[in-house]
Write an enzyme that holds these catalytic residues in place. Structure first.
Site, short mmCIF file in Angstrom:
data_model
loop_
_atom_site.label_atom_id
_atom_site.label_comp_id
_atom_site.label_asym_id
_atom_site.label_seq_id
_atom_site.Cartn_x
_atom_site.Cartn_y
_atom_site.Cartn_z
N LYS A 55 1.93 -3.13 8.89
CA LYS A 55 3.16 -2.33 8.74
C LYS A 55 4.35 -3.19 9.13
O LYS A 55 4.42 -3.71 10.23
CB LYS A 55 3.08 -1.09 9.62
CG LYS A 55 4.32 -0.22 9.55
CD LYS A 55 4.01 1.21 9.97
CE LYS A 55 4.73 1.55 11.26
NZ LYS A 55 4.42 2.90 11.73
N THR A 57 7.43 -0.77 5.14
CA THR A 57 6.45 -0.99 4.10
C THR A 57 5.10 -1.33 4.72
O THR A 57 5.05 -2.04 5.72
CB THR A 57 6.90 -2.17 3.21
OG1 THR A 57 8.26 -1.96 2.87
CG2 THR A 57 6.09 -2.27 1.96
N ASP A 60 4.41 14.28 14.96
CA ASP A 60 4.69 14.21 13.53
C ASP A 60 3.39 14.42 12.75
O ASP A 60 3.05 13.63 11.87
CB ASP A 60 5.35 12.87 13.20
CG ASP A 60 6.15 12.94 11.90
OD1 ASP A 60 6.34 14.06 11.38
OD2 ASP A 60 6.57 11.88 11.40
N LEU A 115 0.83 -1.21 0.00
CA LEU A 115 0.00 0.00 0.00
C LEU A 115 0.86 1.24 0.00
O LEU A 115 0.48 2.28 -0.51
CB LEU A 115 -0.87 0.02 1.25
CG LEU A 115 -1.96 -1.04 1.36
CD1 LEU A 115 -2.59 -0.98 2.73
CD2 LEU A 115 -3.01 -0.82 0.30
N GLY A 116 2.03 1.15 0.63
CA GLY A 116 2.89 2.33 0.70
C GLY A 116 4.24 1.96 1.27
O GLY A 116 4.40 0.94 1.93
#
Ligand SMILES: *[C@@H]1O[C@H](CO)[C@@H](O)[C@H](O)[C@H]1NC(C)=O
Ligand SMILES: *[C@@H]1O[C@H](CO)[C@@H](O)[C@H](O)[C@H]1NC(C)=O
Ligand SMILES: *[C@@H]1O[C@H](CO)[C@@H](O)[C@H](O)[C@H]1NC(C)=O
Ligand SMILES: *[C@@H]1O[C@H](CO)[C@@H](O)[C@H](O)[C@H]1NC(C)=O
Ligand SMILES: *[C@@H]1O[C@H](CO)[C@@H](O)[C@H](O)[C@H]1NC(C)=O
Length: 731
Positions: A440, A425, A537, A418-419
């Site tokens: 994740k 990743t 963040d 997905l990203g």
């Protein structure tokens, strides 16, 4: 000297050195010098032409006594080891310069670009010394690649703990993996007001962790130091063993094996067991004659050497295994025949039973140890501790097994990605009950990242909010820990605002909703949980969107719980350039207001559709916050809005959101509104103008709106401000 003589002398020298065993182990190519001063230079390194593998050239400068080995112009090499080497790297220093807001002095500390070396992330620490010190480091010498930094101050000399680098007089932070260049900026924390006469300067440097133990005296003795040891990792090429072994220039010689470099790409070679020497040379790995030295073998009587091994035996007329710690050798005539037969029979039956049981037990134990190891390495113990201290709240996160997640992601198939990001990743996973999740997988885990990982699990499992991404559990059995989240199908806000194919697809109404929801989630984190949580963040890349564009705040890797003594938390400065609160950046003092600043940048992004850092804007306005504030102060806000926002938003909405953004971006934290105030204000703007609950719009605000329609923001700022603060009070 005639050429022939010098040739003969060279031969003689080579032969003389070759007979020394220590020299043979170092191993340069035949005919090549293998020392510089007192440092041995083994192949693939070399100092003369034709004596090194490509990229591994070094220089020996014999104008020093003893001669000095250099990697590049300013970096002397002090030791070459198996997979790394130690160099002397320069120190950045800053002594009493008046604080100024102009450009900082930038000092390139270490630069090995274009070589097969990387700065070891596991063996070095970025370190700063001083009593009034902010040290920041940048990768690749580019201000936009902010990596990290730390803050150091003093209370008085007696508060300094010799041997610990904990932010008092000395601070440390780790560096990312695979760096080849690191630049350092040093600045004063409080305009030199907190400087003590025992510490006239600040210093910052990368240093081999094991060779530096902070002492009070370092604060002034570093004035006399010009370099510190730094570890560089080295490897051959960039491919792993199995690929490299097929290549014509594979580096490992006979009787050696290959190992993957642990710190990035490439590989290294080592001699097989039973061999010694330099594995990179054609005949580098030589059999060790274990029998020649009684301390390297275990034989009690007869020792026979084989290539790579040796065997023990007993002289004629005796029996036994011939080993010092075994049975040794026993005179066979002393044992009656019956005893031998019985003994051997029973003995071997017993041995078979024991060994088969032992084998099975060993195998099982190994598996358990491996899993336990991963669990420990992944902070399982820390997690257990923190979850047990959370009580029932911690039970919401579930521990998944490695197989379960492997099946869910189709063995981490490329098509499920997905990203990707600096952290690792994210895969799409489908659990057996058809539930879709996001998984994740961290890139690497060193100890600092373990803490962040645990942090994220604990923080998220305590938070339940519609606009905060839900954590479902984690898996600790694999080498890198895995986190399992609810699946948020529509990507990140960054993607929708700045993606090539997504220009202006998000309407103003939806943007306002996303802003309000994000503000609500942050307000909740700041005030409604057991301890305030600062996200640290906040950025559009961490705001995920659902199918109907519901915002979900994600990535709590950097977030912190703030203990009740507010404002006393000094941390390593962490965050993303462009979103980072300048006050926190300078003081290292963490409060909820840092999130408010970052949220201000998100608002500016939603209004203008521009990226937080952009080199297409004029130099002093590359930072979106500054660009935005300049436009507001010059009353040119309308010119920088994204066209569709200008069309869709009402004047009141634009003015109010611009005003909130401006206040969020105040340089001083105390001048910023709280997240709760921001959330209330944004929610209020979402109500239809004629809504009976909306406060009546006074005439003066309407006239100001007309002013803004003419291109300015308002003529009557003070009146509007009043209006604005009453809006908070009605909340
Ligand atoms: C080389 O010599 C220097 C001083 O002359 C000494 O400090 C250093 O430890 C020596 N290095 C080795 C590898 O022997
Ligand atoms: C060796 O070092 C000296 C002193 O730093 C320097 O002047 C000289 O240029 C160096 N020689 C080489 C070949 O780099
Ligand atoms: C630290 O060491 C210095 C000398 O190296 C000494 O003067 C100082 O008292 C020590 N400080 C503490 C807290 O032990
Ligand atoms: C820092 O101190 C210098 C002189 O001591 C002064 O001129 C300067 O204005 C101060 N800067 C700030 C930001 O306080
Ligand atoms: C080296 O890494 C590759 C994958 O990157 C792997 O397939 C290979 O088995 C590894 N080899 C060794 C010796 O560890």
């Amino acid at each position: 000297m005639s050429p022939l003589w010098s040739f003969l002398l060279h031969l003689f020298l080579v032969a003389a050195t070759a007979t020394e065993p220590a020299e043979a182990a170092a191993g340069a190519l035949p005919g090549c010098p293998d020392r510089c001063g007192n440092i041995t230079v083994p192949y693939p390194f070399g100092i003369a032409t034709g004596c090194y593998r490509r990229g591994f050239r070094m220089a020996c400068n014999s104008s020093y006594s003893p001669p000095k080995l250099f990697l590049s112009k300013n970096m002397a090499v002090s030791e070459i080891r198996d997979a790394d080497l130690v160099v002397e790297a320069p120190i950045a220093r800053n002594c009493y310069k008046p604080f100024n807001l102009g450009p900082d002095v930038e000092l390139t500390t270490v630069d090995v670009t274009g070589t097969p070396y990387t700065l070891s992330y596991s063996r070095n620490k970025f370190t700063a010394l001083g009593c009034d010190t902010v040290a920041l480091n940048f990768q690749g010498g580019n201000m936009f690649d902010f990596s990290s930094g730390c803050v150091s101050f003093c209370i008085d000399p007696s508060s300094i703990n010799n041997g610990t680098c904990d932010g008092i007089g000395c601070c440390q932070t780790s560096i990312p993996r695979g760096l080849q260049q690191l630049s350092t900026i040093l600045r004063s924390l409080s305009n030199h007001t907190g400087t003590f006469n025992f510490s006239p300067c600040s210093y910052a440097f990368l240093v081999e962790q094991d060779s530096f133990a902070f002492q009070l005296t370092d604060l002034y003795s570093f004035a006399r130091k010009s370099t510190v040891p730094v570890v560089l990792d080295w490897a051959i090429g960039s491919q792993p063993c199995d690929v490299a072994a097929q290549s014509w220039n594979y580096a490992c010689g006979p009787n050696s094996y290959c190992f993957n470099a642990t710190n990035g790409g490439g590989y290294g070679c080592r001699c097989n067991s039973g061999y010694q020497g330099n594995p990179y040379l054609p005949n580098g790995c030589q059999d060790i004659d274990e029998c020649a030295d009684p301390s390297t073998n275990t034989c009690s009587h007869i020792c026979t050497n084989y290539p790579g091994d040796y065997a023990c035996s007993c002289p004629r007329g005796t029996t036994g295994d011939g080993r010092k710690l075994g049975t040794g050798c026993i005179d066979s005539r002393k044992l009656p025949l019956v005893q031998i037969v019985l003994g051997v029979g029973l003995g071997s039956a017993f041995l078979i039973a024991i060994s088969s049981w032992g084998y099975w037990a060993l195998k099982k134990r190994r598996m358990i140890l491996l899993r336990e190891n991963f669990f420990k390495q992944n902070g399982g113990l820390m997690l257990q501790q923190r979850i047990s201290s959370l009580g029932s709240a911690g039970e919401r996160a579930r521990i998944f097994s490695a197989e379960e997640l492997e099946r869910a992601t189709d063995n981490y198939s490329e098509s499920r990605i997905l990203g990707k990001g600096g952290y690792g990743t994210v895969y799409k996973g489908i659990l057996p009950d058809k539930k879709v999740v996001a998984i994740k997988k961290s890139k690497v885990v060193d100890e600092t990242q373990v803490e962040q990982f645990i942090n994220e699990v604990v923080v998220l499992s305590e938070v339940i909010h519609r606009n905060v991404v839900k954590i479902l559990g984690c898996c600790l059995e694999t080498q890198v820990p895995l986190l399992v989240y609810e699946y948020v199908p529509n990507g990140t806000l960054t993607h929708h605002l700045h993606g090539d194919d997504h220009v202006s697809t998000v309407s103003w109404e939806i943007r306002l909703r996303i802003a309000a929801e994000t503000a609500g989630a942050l307000a909740y984190l700041h005030s409604a949980t057991t301890w305030p949580i600062v996200h640290r963040d906040v950025k559009t890349a961490n705001i995920l969107l659902d199918d109907d564009y519901t915002a979900k705040v994600s990535d709590f890797g950097a977030s912190r719980l703030i203990p009740l003594r507010r404002g006393q938390v000094t941390t390593l400065v962490q965050g993303t350039m462009g979103y980072l609160d300048p006050e926190y950046f300078q003081t290292g003092l963490l409060t909820e207001k840092s999130d408010v600043y970052s949220f201000g940048v998100v608002l500016a992004e939603l209004l203008t559709g521009q990226k937080p850092l952009s080199q297409t804007r004029p130099e002093e306005e590359q930072n979106l916050a500054i660009y935005f504030l300049h436009a507001v102060r010059r009353k040119q806000l309308l010119n920088i809005l994204e066209p569709r926002i200008r069309k869709e938003a009402s004047e009141e909405q634009l003015e109010m959101v611009a005003r909130v953004t401006e206040r969020c971006l105040s340089l001083r934290g105390e001048e910023r509104p709280t997240m709760k105030e921001v959330a209330v204000e944004l929610e209020r703007l979402r109500l239809p103008p004629s809504h009976p609950w909306a406060p009546p719009t006074p005439d003066r605000s309407a006239s100001a709106s007309r002013a803004s329609a003419r291109g300015g923001i308002s003529e009557d700022e003070n009146l509007l401000r009043e209006d604005y603060s009453t809006a908070y009070c009605t909340a």
